[in-house]
Design an enzyme around this catalytic site. Structure first.
Site, PDB file in Angstrom:
ATOM      1  N   LYS A   1      39.616   7.495  12.470  1.00  0.00           N
ATOM      2  CA  LYS A   1      40.984   7.757  12.010  1.00  0.00           C
ATOM      3  C   LYS A   1      41.881   7.851  13.236  1.00  0.00           C
ATOM      4  O   LYS A   1      41.414   8.163  14.324  1.00  0.00           O
ATOM      5  CB  LYS A   1      41.034   9.077  11.234  1.00  0.00           C
ATOM      6  CG  LYS A   1      42.242   9.223  10.341  1.00  0.00           C
ATOM      7  CD  LYS A   1      42.095   8.494   9.025  1.00  0.00           C
ATOM      8  CE  LYS A   1      43.381   8.515   8.229  1.00  0.00           C
ATOM      9  NZ  LYS A   1      43.217   7.939   6.882  1.00  0.00           N
TER      10      LYS A   1
ATOM     11  N   ASP B   1      48.019   4.390   6.631  1.00  0.00           N
ATOM     12  CA  ASP B   1      47.866   5.704   5.986  1.00  0.00           C
ATOM     13  C   ASP B   1      49.292   6.218   5.807  1.00  0.00           C
ATOM     14  O   ASP B   1      50.244   5.407   5.785  1.00  0.00           O
ATOM     15  CB  ASP B   1      47.001   6.638   6.861  1.00  0.00           C
ATOM     16  CG  ASP B   1      46.615   7.930   6.132  1.00  0.00           C
ATOM     17  OD1 ASP B   1      45.763   7.875   5.239  1.00  0.00           O
ATOM     18  OD2 ASP B   1      47.166   9.000   6.449  1.00  0.00           O
TER      19      ASP B   1
HETATM   20  P1  NDP Z   1      52.743   7.204   2.113  1.00  0.00           P
HETATM   21  O1  NDP Z   1      53.333   7.465   3.440  1.00  0.00           O
HETATM   22  O2  NDP Z   1      52.922   5.876   1.487  1.00  0.00           O
HETATM   23  O3  NDP Z   1      53.257   8.296   1.069  1.00  0.00           O
HETATM   24  C1  NDP Z   1      53.050   9.665   1.286  1.00  0.00           C
HETATM   25  C2  NDP Z   1      53.734  10.435   0.169  1.00  0.00           C
HETATM   26  O4  NDP Z   1      53.374  11.810   0.274  1.00  0.00           O
HETATM   27  C3  NDP Z   1      55.252  10.379   0.247  1.00  0.00           C
HETATM   28  O5  NDP Z   1      55.778  10.500  -1.043  1.00  0.00           O
HETATM   29  C4  NDP Z   1      55.570  11.623   1.086  1.00  0.00           C
HETATM   30  O6  NDP Z   1      56.865  12.139   0.882  1.00  0.00           O
HETATM   31  C5  NDP Z   1      54.540  12.599   0.568  1.00  0.00           C
HETATM   32  N1  NDP Z   1      54.223  13.567   1.637  1.00  0.00           N
HETATM   33  C6  NDP Z   1      53.788  13.302   2.904  1.00  0.00           C
HETATM   34  N2  NDP Z   1      53.643  14.426   3.604  1.00  0.00           N
HETATM   35  C7  NDP Z   1      53.984  15.425   2.769  1.00  0.00           C
HETATM   36  C8  NDP Z   1      54.047  16.835   2.907  1.00  0.00           C
HETATM   37  N3  NDP Z   1      53.731  17.442   4.058  1.00  0.00           N
HETATM   38  N4  NDP Z   1      54.426  17.535   1.815  1.00  0.00           N
HETATM   39  C9  NDP Z   1      54.733  16.920   0.644  1.00  0.00           C
HETATM   40  N5  NDP Z   1      54.710  15.599   0.464  1.00  0.00           N
HETATM   41  C10 NDP Z   1      54.344  14.868   1.508  1.00  0.00           C
HETATM   42  O7  NDP Z   1      51.177   7.563   2.265  1.00  0.00           O
HETATM   43  P2  NDP Z   1      49.969   7.114   1.333  1.00  0.00           P
HETATM   44  O8  NDP Z   1      50.390   7.071  -0.083  1.00  0.00           O
HETATM   45  O9  NDP Z   1      49.337   5.940   1.947  1.00  0.00           O
HETATM   46  O10 NDP Z   1      48.950   8.338   1.551  1.00  0.00           O
HETATM   47  C11 NDP Z   1      48.970   9.504   0.729  1.00  0.00           C
HETATM   48  C12 NDP Z   1      47.646  10.237   0.868  1.00  0.00           C
HETATM   49  O11 NDP Z   1      46.574   9.373   0.460  1.00  0.00           O
HETATM   50  C13 NDP Z   1      47.277  10.688   2.285  1.00  0.00           C
HETATM   51  O12 NDP Z   1      46.528  11.888   2.211  1.00  0.00           O
HETATM   52  C14 NDP Z   1      46.367   9.569   2.772  1.00  0.00           C
HETATM   53  O13 NDP Z   1      45.502   9.998   3.805  1.00  0.00           O
HETATM   54  C15 NDP Z   1      45.601   9.266   1.497  1.00  0.00           C
HETATM   55  N6  NDP Z   1      44.973   7.955   1.447  1.00  0.00           N
HETATM   56  C16 NDP Z   1      45.701   6.807   1.587  1.00  0.00           C
HETATM   57  C17 NDP Z   1      45.073   5.580   1.513  1.00  0.00           C
HETATM   58  C18 NDP Z   1      45.836   4.304   1.547  1.00  0.00           C
HETATM   59  O14 NDP Z   1      45.233   3.252   1.317  1.00  0.00           O
HETATM   60  N7  NDP Z   1      47.137   4.299   1.799  1.00  0.00           N
HETATM   61  C19 NDP Z   1      43.608   5.480   1.363  1.00  0.00           C
HETATM   62  C20 NDP Z   1      42.949   6.742   1.136  1.00  0.00           C
HETATM   63  C21 NDP Z   1      43.623   7.914   1.219  1.00  0.00           C
HETATM   64  P3  NDP Z   1      58.008  11.931   2.011  1.00  0.00           P
HETATM   65  O15 NDP Z   1      58.475  10.515   1.847  1.00  0.00           O
HETATM   66  O16 NDP Z   1      59.029  12.944   1.681  1.00  0.00           O
HETATM   67  O17 NDP Z   1      57.344  12.188   3.343  1.00  0.00           O
END
Ligand code: NDP
Length: 449
Positions: free
Chosen positions: A129, A169
């Protein structure tokens, strides 16, 4: 809730001492060690051969400076990380995260989890990671590009099709992967499609990779419910976040006939009892890159936005936390249970605090842990690597069919292992044991590595 077996306590104490202050990493290690009591009873050689200590220690950790120039001509400095956690099953594989909260402890927890998740896919990928404390919010395309280029100047020497293959991510989507790949190509003068996944279709990406984590999560939940004779159709679903994972989770839930009534970003959450309008959500988050509060203004009546309180107070049948780590605490779990939730499955990595997981399990709620439930993203990244290696490109249908089959197999492996170890329905135990044993067996076969 199991406690750490006393034979493993000295190992955990050592992890706490050597990784002081890295609370998320401690939490992730503790959860895995709690599942291993019965495994070491059956395989005492894992303890004798220090396999658990070795698995808890990353193979390599790289920390570096990322200097770049913003639109005002000011020099900015960020910190970059790549933790190459375990390569027993294949090249290091795991995403890059751009978020101000990123530090070495967060990246280590994610790399540790990734190692077992990748093992669960049954595909030849190790765990890693990376990322940076860079905050992309409000930055122009030019700033994002210069930042990505500077990051890659250091990172490129650690990558390779057979060495380490990052992906996206939080904060790293198709735009960032494009900038990163372009810079790698310039630095090396080689078009090596296999060094990054999540690439655009036009230059070596895989169909269905963008959708894979969210779609995979829904396939997993569907299997959990089916095993109990429950149908996902007509269920009320709450999905937190509104990024990559959340959006494609909402899309697939809707295809299965469920209704998603709430989602969020880090500023607040929206509720739309008519069902979230996915086209509008995509327009706001993917095209305009705006805040979720916009949804209510554009949608008009029927929807509301809340800054205070918790999205987990919205009554639902299925809850899918898909934003970030520890976003769902013990109080949230109590509220969901009181409101009759029947299944909770993690789209994000470790979104449920340990207390919340304990409460769900004690209440007999179906609980899908991240390393199993969100493995569809990395599994499809491995399918992208396969296509790159054979210079081939599969159809959306073929790729999605493979994803669906992988998710069903992961579900069944976790469920079967939980039963074998006397804890039917405990997917946390099933996932931890299945992933751990695969990595341990490979390391065992390779001697002292
Ligand atoms: P994105 O950046 O596309 O989206 C993240 C989302 O979560 C946004 O809506 C963001 O809101 C919100 N968010 C981020 N940080 C916080 C916080 N501290 N408190 C509240 N909301 C928050 O990321 P992904 O969708 O790719 O990833 C989301 C999760 O899924 C992570 O844990 C990631 O590790 C996991 N994941 C992702 C994969 C992938 O293929 N993308 C694969 C496996 C796991 P805002 O815009 O306001 O920051």
């Amino acid at each position: 809730m199991p406690r750490i077996d006393e034979k493993l306590l000295p190992i955990f104490d050592d992890v706490l001492r050597r990784n002081a202050g890295e609370t998320e990493f401690h939490q992730a290690v503790e959860e895995v060690l709690e599942s291993l009591g019965a495994v070491i009873a059956k395989h005492p050689e894992y303890v004798d051969n220090a396999l658990i200590e070795r698995i808890c220690e990353p193979e390599r950790q790289i920390i570096f400076r990322i200097p770049w120039v913003d639109d005002k001509g000011q020099i900015q400095i960020n910190r970059g990380f790549r933790v190459q956690f375990n390569s027993a099953l294949g090249p290091y594989k795991g995403g890059l995260r751009f978020h101000p909260s990123v530090n070495i402890g967060i990246i280590k927890f994610l790399g540790f989890e990734q190692t077992f998740k990748n093992a669960l896919t049954g595909l030849p990928i190790g765990g890693g990671k990376g990322g940076s404390d860079f905050n992309p919010r409000g930055r122009s395309d030019g700033e994002i590009m210069r930042f990505c280029q500077s990051l890659m100047i250091e990172l490129h020497r650690h990558l390779g099709e057979y060495t380490d293959v990052p992906a996206g991510d939080i904060g790293v989507g198709a735009r960032e992967i494009g900038f990163l790949f372009g810079q790698y190509k310039r630095l090396t003068n080689r078009f090596e499609a296999g060094i990054l996944t999540g690439k655009g279709l036009i230059y070596g990406g895989s169909r269905a990779r963008t959708e894979a984590t969210g779609y995979g999560l829904v396939y997993f939940v569907d299997q959990m419910l089916k095993r109990k004779g429950i149908d996902l159709a007509d269920k009320r679903v709450v999905v937190s976040g509104s990024g990559n994972v959340a959006i494609y989770t909402i899309e697939k839930i809707t295809e299965f006939g469920g209704k998603v009534i709430a989602c969020s970003d880090s500023s607040g959450y929206i509720v739309d009892e008519a069902g979230i309008d996915l086209d509008l959500l995509k327009e706001i988050k993917l095209v305009r890159r705006e805040r979720i509060a916009e949804y209510v203004q554009l949608k008009g009546t029927g929807a509301y936005y809340t800054e205070q309180g918790s999205i987990w107070d919205v009554p639902c049948d299925v809850a899918l936390p898909s934003a970030t780590q520890n976003e769902l605490n013990g109080n949230d779990a109590t509220s969901l249970i009181r409101n009759g939730v029947m299944a909770v499955s993690e789209g994000a990595n470790m979104p449920c605090a340990s207390e919340a997981v304990r409460l769900f399990q004690e209440a007999g709620i179906l609980f899908g842990p991240a390393k199993a439930a969100n493995a569809g993203g990395v599994a499809t990244s491995a399918l992208e690597m396969q296509q790159n290696a054979s210079r081939d490109s599969w159809t959306f249908e073929e790729t999605e069919a493979r994803l669906a089959a992988i998710m069903r197999r992961i579900h069944d492996d976790c469920a079967d292992t939980a039963e074998t170890y006397g804890a039917p329905g405990n997917y946390v135990l099933g996932a931890n044991i299945t992933g751990f044993v695969r990595v341990a067996e490979a390391m065992q076969a390779m001697g002292v590595i």
